[in-house]
Scaffold this motif. Structure first.
Motif, PDB file in Angstrom:
ATOM      1  N   TYR A 102      -7.166  15.590 -18.450  1.00 43.61           N
ATOM      2  CA  TYR A 102      -6.460  15.220 -19.680  1.00 43.61           C
ATOM      3  C   TYR A 102      -5.939  13.802 -19.494  1.00 43.61           C
ATOM      4  O   TYR A 102      -5.012  13.560 -18.741  1.00 43.61           O
ATOM      5  CB  TYR A 102      -5.317  16.195 -19.961  1.00 43.61           C
ATOM      6  CG  TYR A 102      -4.683  15.958 -21.306  1.00 43.61           C
ATOM      7  CD1 TYR A 102      -5.181  16.572 -22.450  1.00 43.61           C
ATOM      8  CD2 TYR A 102      -3.597  15.088 -21.439  1.00 43.61           C
ATOM      9  CE1 TYR A 102      -4.617  16.337 -23.688  1.00 43.61           C
ATOM     10  CE2 TYR A 102      -3.031  14.849 -22.682  1.00 43.61           C
ATOM     11  CZ  TYR A 102      -3.544  15.474 -23.799  1.00 43.61           C
ATOM     12  OH  TYR A 102      -2.993  15.234 -25.038  1.00 43.61           O
ATOM     13  N   LYS A 103      -6.572  12.847 -20.200  1.00 49.28           N
ATOM     14  CA  LYS A 103      -6.324  11.439 -19.899  1.00 49.28           C
ATOM     15  C   LYS A 103      -5.469  10.715 -20.928  1.00 49.28           C
ATOM     16  O   LYS A 103      -5.486  11.045 -22.115  1.00 49.28           O
ATOM     17  CB  LYS A 103      -7.658  10.706 -19.770  1.00 49.28           C
ATOM     18  CG  LYS A 103      -8.442  11.131 -18.543  1.00 49.28           C
ATOM     19  CD  LYS A 103      -9.805  10.489 -18.518  1.00 49.28           C
ATOM     20  CE  LYS A 103     -10.649  11.077 -17.402  1.00 49.28           C
ATOM     21  NZ  LYS A 103     -12.080  10.877 -17.649  1.00 49.28           N
ATOM     22  N   VAL A 104      -4.766   9.733 -20.433  1.00 43.47           N
ATOM     23  CA  VAL A 104      -4.111   8.733 -21.280  1.00 43.47           C
ATOM     24  C   VAL A 104      -4.589   7.381 -20.746  1.00 43.47           C
ATOM     25  O   VAL A 104      -5.057   7.295 -19.610  1.00 43.47           O
ATOM     26  CB  VAL A 104      -2.569   8.828 -21.213  1.00 43.47           C
ATOM     27  CG1 VAL A 104      -2.083  10.165 -21.724  1.00 43.47           C
ATOM     28  CG2 VAL A 104      -2.047   8.571 -19.803  1.00 43.47           C
ATOM     29  N   TYR A 105      -4.472   6.338 -21.574  1.00 42.49           N
ATOM     30  CA  TYR A 105      -5.060   5.061 -21.173  1.00 42.49           C
ATOM     31  C   TYR A 105      -4.042   3.929 -21.081  1.00 42.49           C
ATOM     32  O   TYR A 105      -3.216   3.747 -21.974  1.00 42.49           O
ATOM     33  CB  TYR A 105      -6.199   4.690 -22.129  1.00 42.49           C
ATOM     34  CG  TYR A 105      -7.333   5.676 -21.988  1.00 42.49           C
ATOM     35  CD1 TYR A 105      -8.277   5.535 -20.990  1.00 42.49           C
ATOM     36  CD2 TYR A 105      -7.409   6.795 -22.824  1.00 42.49           C
ATOM     37  CE1 TYR A 105      -9.293   6.465 -20.822  1.00 42.49           C
ATOM     38  CE2 TYR A 105      -8.421   7.733 -22.676  1.00 42.49           C
ATOM     39  CZ  TYR A 105      -9.357   7.558 -21.660  1.00 42.49           C
ATOM     40  OH  TYR A 105     -10.343   8.490 -21.498  1.00 42.49           O
ATOM     41  N   HIS A 106      -4.163   3.203 -19.972  1.00 38.69           N
ATOM     42  CA  HIS A 106      -3.278   2.082 -19.662  1.00 38.69           C
ATOM     43  C   HIS A 106      -3.881   0.799 -20.205  1.00 38.69           C
ATOM     44  O   HIS A 106      -5.101   0.625 -20.211  1.00 38.69           O
ATOM     45  CB  HIS A 106      -3.135   1.987 -18.136  1.00 38.69           C
ATOM     46  CG  HIS A 106      -2.078   1.044 -17.666  1.00 38.69           C
ATOM     47  ND1 HIS A 106      -2.285  -0.306 -17.544  1.00 38.69           N
ATOM     48  CD2 HIS A 106      -0.798   1.261 -17.268  1.00 38.69           C
ATOM     49  CE1 HIS A 106      -1.177  -0.877 -17.095  1.00 38.69           C
ATOM     50  NE2 HIS A 106      -0.248   0.044 -16.924  1.00 38.69           N
ATOM     51  N   TYR A 107      -3.037  -0.093 -20.635  1.00 40.91           N
ATOM     52  CA  TYR A 107      -3.466  -1.413 -21.105  1.00 40.91           C
ATOM     53  C   TYR A 107      -4.263  -2.130 -20.018  1.00 40.91           C
ATOM     54  O   TYR A 107      -3.996  -1.973 -18.833  1.00 40.91           O
ATOM     55  CB  TYR A 107      -2.218  -2.228 -21.449  1.00 40.91           C
ATOM     56  CG  TYR A 107      -2.495  -3.564 -22.075  1.00 40.91           C
ATOM     57  CD1 TYR A 107      -2.791  -3.663 -23.435  1.00 40.91           C
ATOM     58  CD2 TYR A 107      -2.459  -4.730 -21.311  1.00 40.91           C
ATOM     59  CE1 TYR A 107      -3.043  -4.885 -24.010  1.00 40.91           C
ATOM     60  CE2 TYR A 107      -2.704  -5.966 -21.886  1.00 40.91           C
ATOM     61  CZ  TYR A 107      -3.001  -6.031 -23.233  1.00 40.91           C
ATOM     62  OH  TYR A 107      -3.246  -7.245 -23.798  1.00 40.91           O
ATOM     63  N   ASN A 108      -5.227  -2.934 -20.430  1.00 44.09           N
ATOM     64  CA  ASN A 108      -6.019  -3.723 -19.489  1.00 44.09           C
ATOM     65  C   ASN A 108      -5.672  -5.192 -19.684  1.00 44.09           C
ATOM     66  O   ASN A 108      -5.926  -5.766 -20.735  1.00 44.09           O
ATOM     67  CB  ASN A 108      -7.510  -3.468 -19.754  1.00 44.09           C
ATOM     68  CG  ASN A 108      -8.359  -4.071 -18.654  1.00 44.09           C
ATOM     69  OD1 ASN A 108      -7.864  -4.775 -17.771  1.00 44.09           O
ATOM     70  ND2 ASN A 108      -9.645  -3.797 -18.707  1.00 44.09           N
TER      71      ASN A 108
END
Ligand code: GDP
Ligand code: MN
Length: 303
Positions: free
Chosen positions: A296-302
């Protein structure tokens, strides 16, 4: 006319259940913020948990960057809280931190240098504690720790995490990036602070001085812990849940009673752990088991 009546809260009536929407449970979303990202705010607005049950809490440093972030944040708050009623949050609290950030530059290369980690994590721990202890209220059922650079989650993030009915549960924090080889967008693990302990790490800790801390994700400190970041499998089951010994704070749902029991973010070496990883340890010592969700993923800014 006498003095104002005493307000009584019965904590036994504050429910914490796997169906928090149905039970109208109040949640506090806490975000330490060094930089403001519009995508963070847009993602927050898209959360489908009833906004009238959400209180937002922020803490920002009093640096030039912190001032800038504060004004951008305030602009968005103005817009949202004066916009359509369904989008408005119950209340919003902004704190300005009364201590300096540990590193002058918020650039990723500078933030992630091993030599900067102890001081940086100490400051992060203090920021989280200040934020927590000034905002946790008698009707708070849940606390969602959400970093300011989490730019993409499921709209149902809160309901999804709460459904597992765990005292502490963390999503797997990944980062999307452009892969020049395949010329396509791809994703990679980002947060290494969620893990299961190893014999190796425990032995390393045993040999450390009382103030020394173990850090994860550095070749110089090979711990051989099992990282949540690497437990995900393509097409793997979203509801796979694993026990953890350390957690990261990027997208972390905590039952408020865990914090009420006294579990906080140690700004010092606690079993040679600090900040969110120290929090997991402290919670465990208080009898609350942390869990993680490999798929279950969340995404970090790049950057
Ligand atoms: P990283 O992703 O592991 O590099 O950690 P970050 O630098 O992103 O820090 C985690 C969270 O804390 C993010 O939401 C940052 O915006 C925030 N943050 C970082 N440094 C500070 C600080 O000195 N003070 C406050 N209040 N927040 C900070
Ligand atoms: Mn970050």
């Amino acid at each position: 006319q006498g003095p104002p009546p005493v307000t009584r809260y019965n904590l036994n009536k504050v429910t914490v259940t796997s169906d928090p929407v149905r039970n109208q449970e109040h949640i506090l979303i806490l975000t330490p913020m060094a930089r403001f990202y519009q995508q963070y705010w847009d993602n927050l607005l898209h959360l489908s948990y009833p906004h009238e049950l959400i209180t937002l809490g922020f803490i920002l440093p009093k640096t030039k960057e912190g001032n800038q972030a504060t004004s951008l944040l305030q602009q968005q708050i103005q817009k949202t809280q004066h916009g359509p009623e369904k989008d408005r949050f119950k209340s919003i609290i902004i704190l300005r931190q009364d201590f300096d950030p540990a590193v002058a530059s918020q650039d990723e290369s500078e933030r992630h240098k091993l030599g900067n980690q102890k001081a940086r994590r100490e400051v992060m721990a203090k920021a989280r504690n200040s934020l927590l202890f000034t905002t946790l209220g008698p009707s708070t059922s849940w606390v969602l720790w959400l970093d300011a650079d989490i730019v993409e989650t499921e709209p149902t993030l809160i309901q999804d995490l709460a459904a597992f009915d765990k005292p502490i549960i963390v999503a797997n924090c990944f980062q999307k990036y452009y892969d020049p080889e395949t010329k396509k967008m791809a994703e990679r693990p980002y947060d290494f602070n969620s893990w299961q302990d190893s014999e190796n790490a425990l032995k390393m800790a045993e040999q450390m001085g009382p103030d020394d801390i173990l850090l994860e994700g550095y070749a110089e400190l090979a711990t051989y812990r099992t990282l949540l970041a690497y437990m995900s499998t393509p097409g793997g089951k979203q509801d796979l849940v694993v026990p953890l010994d350390g957690v990261g704070g990027t997208a972390l749902l905590v039952k408020a009673d865990v914090h009420r029991d006294g579990a906080m973010f140690p700004a010092f070496s606690f079993y040679h752990l600090i900040e969110s990883e120290g929090f997991a340890k402290m919670a465990k010592r208080l009898g609350w088991q942390p869990y993680g969700l490999p798929n279950y993923k969340v995404y970090h800014y790049n950057e």
